[in-house]
Design a protein around this motif. Structure first.
Motif, PDB file in Angstrom:
ATOM      1  N   LEU A 178       4.010 -11.793  -8.763  1.00  0.00           N
ATOM      2  CA  LEU A 178       5.018 -11.277  -7.844  1.00  0.00           C
ATOM      3  C   LEU A 178       5.454  -9.868  -8.237  1.00  0.00           C
ATOM      4  N   ALA A 179       5.562  -9.623  -9.541  1.00  0.00           N
ATOM      5  CA  ALA A 179       5.915  -8.282  -9.993  1.00  0.00           C
ATOM      6  C   ALA A 179       4.858  -7.271  -9.555  1.00  0.00           C
ATOM      7  N   GLY A 180       3.580  -7.652  -9.653  1.00  0.00           N
ATOM      8  CA  GLY A 180       2.511  -6.756  -9.235  1.00  0.00           C
ATOM      9  C   GLY A 180       2.544  -6.469  -7.746  1.00  0.00           C
ATOM     10  N   ILE A 181       2.838  -7.503  -6.953  1.00  0.00           N
ATOM     11  CA  ILE A 181       2.915  -7.308  -5.501  1.00  0.00           C
ATOM     12  C   ILE A 181       4.104  -6.438  -5.136  1.00  0.00           C
ATOM     13  N   VAL A 182       5.249  -6.664  -5.771  1.00  0.00           N
ATOM     14  CA  VAL A 182       6.424  -5.848  -5.473  1.00  0.00           C
ATOM     15  C   VAL A 182       6.161  -4.390  -5.828  1.00  0.00           C
ATOM     16  N   ARG A 183       5.581  -4.138  -6.991  1.00  0.00           N
ATOM     17  CA  ARG A 183       5.280  -2.754  -7.341  1.00  0.00           C
ATOM     18  C   ARG A 183       4.332  -2.126  -6.315  1.00  0.00           C
ATOM     19  N   ALA A 184       3.324  -2.872  -5.907  1.00  0.00           N
ATOM     20  CA  ALA A 184       2.371  -2.341  -4.937  1.00  0.00           C
ATOM     21  C   ALA A 184       3.043  -2.075  -3.587  1.00  0.00           C
ATOM     22  N   LEU A 185       3.974  -2.922  -3.184  1.00  0.00           N
ATOM     23  CA  LEU A 185       4.720  -2.687  -1.942  1.00  0.00           C
ATOM     24  C   LEU A 185       5.536  -1.406  -2.036  1.00  0.00           C
ATOM     25  N   ARG A 208      16.852   8.726  -5.156  1.00  0.00           N
ATOM     26  CA  ARG A 208      17.546   7.769  -4.307  1.00  0.00           C
ATOM     27  C   ARG A 208      17.097   7.912  -2.854  1.00  0.00           C
ATOM     28  N   GLU A 209      16.794   9.133  -2.455  1.00  0.00           N
ATOM     29  CA  GLU A 209      16.307   9.340  -1.088  1.00  0.00           C
ATOM     30  C   GLU A 209      14.997   8.594  -0.885  1.00  0.00           C
ATOM     31  N   ALA A 210      14.092   8.723  -1.852  1.00  0.00           N
ATOM     32  CA  ALA A 210      12.835   7.984  -1.762  1.00  0.00           C
ATOM     33  C   ALA A 210      13.082   6.485  -1.811  1.00  0.00           C
ATOM     34  N   GLY A 211      14.065   6.069  -2.614  1.00  0.00           N
ATOM     35  CA  GLY A 211      14.389   4.650  -2.700  1.00  0.00           C
ATOM     36  C   GLY A 211      14.843   4.071  -1.376  1.00  0.00           C
ATOM     37  N   VAL A 212      15.623   4.821  -0.618  1.00  0.00           N
ATOM     38  CA  VAL A 212      16.065   4.353   0.700  1.00  0.00           C
ATOM     39  C   VAL A 212      14.883   4.216   1.645  1.00  0.00           C
ATOM     40  N   GLN A 213      13.949   5.163   1.591  1.00  0.00           N
ATOM     41  CA  GLN A 213      12.740   5.049   2.411  1.00  0.00           C
ATOM     42  C   GLN A 213      11.949   3.792   2.056  1.00  0.00           C
ATOM     43  N   VAL A 214      11.924   3.451   0.763  1.00  0.00           N
ATOM     44  CA  VAL A 214      11.253   2.218   0.333  1.00  0.00           C
ATOM     45  C   VAL A 214      11.969   1.003   0.908  1.00  0.00           C
ATOM     46  N   LEU A 215      13.287   0.957   0.802  1.00  0.00           N
ATOM     47  CA  LEU A 215      14.039  -0.181   1.333  1.00  0.00           C
ATOM     48  C   LEU A 215      13.749  -0.393   2.815  1.00  0.00           C
ATOM     49  N   ASN A 216      13.730   0.687   3.573  1.00  0.00           N
ATOM     50  CA  ASN A 216      13.484   0.568   5.005  1.00  0.00           C
ATOM     51  C   ASN A 216      12.097   0.022   5.315  1.00  0.00           C
ATOM     52  N   ASP A 256       4.293  10.402   5.958  1.00  0.00           N
ATOM     53  CA  ASP A 256       4.848  10.119   7.284  1.00  0.00           C
ATOM     54  C   ASP A 256       3.781   9.556   8.218  1.00  0.00           C
ATOM     55  N   ARG A 257       2.825   8.804   7.627  1.00  0.00           N
ATOM     56  CA  ARG A 257       1.724   8.299   8.438  1.00  0.00           C
ATOM     57  C   ARG A 257       2.041   6.962   9.105  1.00  0.00           C
ATOM     58  N   ALA A 258       3.133   6.337   8.687  1.00  0.00           N
ATOM     59  CA  ALA A 258       3.465   5.037   9.266  1.00  0.00           C
ATOM     60  C   ALA A 258       4.976   4.877   9.309  1.00  0.00           C
ATOM     61  N   PRO A 259       5.562   4.793  10.500  1.00  0.00           N
ATOM     62  CA  PRO A 259       7.004   4.542  10.568  1.00  0.00           C
ATOM     63  C   PRO A 259       7.313   3.129  10.093  1.00  0.00           C
ATOM     64  N   TYR A 260       8.529   2.933   9.607  1.00  0.00           N
ATOM     65  CA  TYR A 260       8.873   1.589   9.158  1.00  0.00           C
ATOM     66  C   TYR A 260       9.061   0.672  10.363  1.00  0.00           C
ATOM     67  N   PRO A 261       8.710  -0.613  10.232  1.00  0.00           N
ATOM     68  CA  PRO A 261       8.849  -1.558  11.350  1.00  0.00           C
ATOM     69  C   PRO A 261      10.311  -1.694  11.770  1.00  0.00           C
ATOM     70  N   ASP A 262      10.558  -1.562  13.038  1.00  0.00           N
ATOM     71  CA  ASP A 262      11.927  -1.614  13.560  1.00  0.00           C
ATOM     72  C   ASP A 262      12.162  -2.968  14.216  1.00  0.00           C
ATOM     73  N   TRP A 263      12.354  -3.982  13.366  1.00  0.00           N
ATOM     74  CA  TRP A 263      12.588  -5.332  13.875  1.00  0.00           C
ATOM     75  C   TRP A 263      14.036  -5.489  14.327  1.00  0.00           C
ATOM     76  N   ALA A 264      14.242  -6.302  15.347  1.00  0.00           N
ATOM     77  CA  ALA A 264      15.602  -6.677  15.726  1.00  0.00           C
ATOM     78  C   ALA A 264      16.225  -7.485  14.586  1.00  0.00           C
ATOM     79  N   ALA A 310       4.960   1.934   0.150  1.00  0.00           N
ATOM     80  CA  ALA A 310       6.045   2.514   0.942  1.00  0.00           C
ATOM     81  C   ALA A 310       6.281   3.978   0.587  1.00  0.00           C
ATOM     82  N   LEU A 311       6.204   4.308  -0.697  1.00  0.00           N
ATOM     83  CA  LEU A 311       6.367   5.697  -1.112  1.00  0.00           C
ATOM     84  C   LEU A 311       5.262   6.573  -0.517  1.00  0.00           C
ATOM     85  N   ALA A 312       4.038   6.065  -0.515  1.00  0.00           N
ATOM     86  CA  ALA A 312       2.926   6.834   0.045  1.00  0.00           C
ATOM     87  C   ALA A 312       3.098   7.022   1.548  1.00  0.00           C
ATOM     88  N   GLU A 313       3.528   5.984   2.238  1.00  0.00           N
ATOM     89  CA  GLU A 313       3.760   6.093   3.679  1.00  0.00           C
ATOM     90  C   GLU A 313       4.849   7.111   3.984  1.00  0.00           C
TER      91      GLU A 313
END
Length: 365
Positions: free
Chosen positions: A245-252, A136-144, A263-271, A256-259
């Motif tokens: 779309l399933a292939g793109i979502v899996r790749a995303l 679940r911790e990794a899942g939250v990192q993916v969501l972000n 820790d090579r890329a922070p998640y985008p901090d959009w307003a 995200a898991l690799a990032e």
């Protein structure tokens, strides 16, 4: 290889006039009785004009495509036995204004009490992609990290321009309808899994939602499976577009898991207002206008999709999906989204042509 599963929702429509018909329970039972689809692969949905299917856990996109075609044909055959057709459109082009029956389950009855008009208009069909995560911790990192891509995915999947016999002007009217629920839209940023769970638990304790199923964020942690569930997608006219779309979502998710791991890329901090407006813009225009890229800049939709493919390229290469997904994205840019195709059918042949399109393409190979 990261496992994946897909859920799809279909309308049941009269093959002549195109109006939704309340045959869901009969169709579900008939499909379950066959040798093709059984068990929990064919499920009930909120309204009695809808049927949901769920693939088994899959390792490859070929498996996903095979199961989706198998399930679409099984449900389609069952529907024809009861005088209707399945339609893989995210909203019905036509409604007759009469109340639609709610499936007789406790949570659906509770939703009817909570918001009767919203339930009455919840004639929407989505596609949900589950991608396995190690925790679940990794899942939250993916969501972000994937939240800023959700408007792009929504634009690519747009397949609901029509409502009550007219063009809404939106490519994904389903998204507009779904966003009226209390907990909906793009998920916020979470500090960690504890923060995610605490915020959901607070919603439950407040009584503002009755169960975790009413957390309608467009991407969320699944409560039933060890997965991230991306829910922003309209159901697709064709099974191969769903596979894309399933292939793109899996790749995303894999990207995200690799990032997160390196820790090579922070998640985008959009307003929040920028992200909300980007989603509204994608919902309104689909791929027919500009989109907001990962840096927050407005660019041509085709350029943003090329940037998406570059972003997930290593993950697609690793799973062997690059050629298939890239070819399908190029076809999407050439032929348009489901919303574009419904509008062409409406202009060329009226509502009869739209009904033919959304029923014929549902089981196309």
């Amino acid at each position: 290889m990261t496992t994946i599963g897909v859920e799809e929702e279909y309308l049941l429509v009269d093959p002549i006039v195109g109006l939704p018909v309340q045959q869901a329970e009969k169709v579900r039972v008939a499909a379950d009785l066959g040798d093709i689809a059984g068990g929990k692969e064919v499920q009930s949905e909120l309204l009695q004009v809808q049927v949901e299917v769920a693939t088994p856990v899959c390792d490859t996109l070929e498996e996903v495509g095979g199961h989706l075609l198998r399930l679409r044909h099984a449900v389609g055959s069952a529907a024809e036995e009861h005088g209707c057709r399945i339609a893989a459109a995210a909203t019905p082009p036509l409604r007759d204004g009469r109340p639609v029956g709610v499936t007789d389950e406790a949570r659906y009855r509770a939703m009817m009490v909570q918001a009767p008009q919203l339930v009455a208009e919840q004639l929407v069909n989505g596609m949900h992609v589950h991608v396995a995560v190690p925790s679940r911790e990794a899942g939250v990192q993916v969501l972000n990290r994937v939240r800023t891509w959700l408007p792009v995915l929504t634009a690519m999947s747009a397949n609901s321009p029509l409502w009550d016999g007219h063009d809404t002007g939106f490519a994904s009217w389903r998204t507009v309808i779904f966003n009226r629920w209390p907990v909906a839209g793009i998920p916020p940023v979470f500090r960690d899994a504890e923060d995610y769970d605490r915020r959901v638990e607070r919603l439950l304790e407040s009584g503002l939602i009755s169960d975790t199923g009413q957390v309608y964020w467009q991407a969320r942690l699944s409560e039933r499976y060890p997965t991230v569930e991306v829910r922003c997608l309209d159901v697709q006219l064709r099974a191969d577009d769903a596979v894309m779309l399933a292939g793109i979502v899996r790749a995303l998710v894999e990207t995200a898991l690799a990032e997160a791991a390196t820790d090579r890329a922070p998640y985008p901090d959009w307003a929040p207002e920028l992200l909300q407006a980007a989603m509204w813009h994608a919902t309104r225009h689909g791929l027919g206008d500009t989109l907001i890229d990962r840096s927050g800049d407005r660019r041509r939709a085709g350029d943003v999709l090329c940037g998406l493919l570059r972003h997930v390229g290593p993950a697609l290469d690793a799973s062997g999906d690059t050629r298939q997904v890239t070819a399908l994205v190029h076809r999407l840019l050439q032929n348009g989204t489901g919303a574009d195709r419904q509008r062409v059918a409406l202009a060329e042949g009226g509502m009869r042509a739209v009904v033919d399109l959304i029923t014929r393409e549902s089981t196309a190979p």
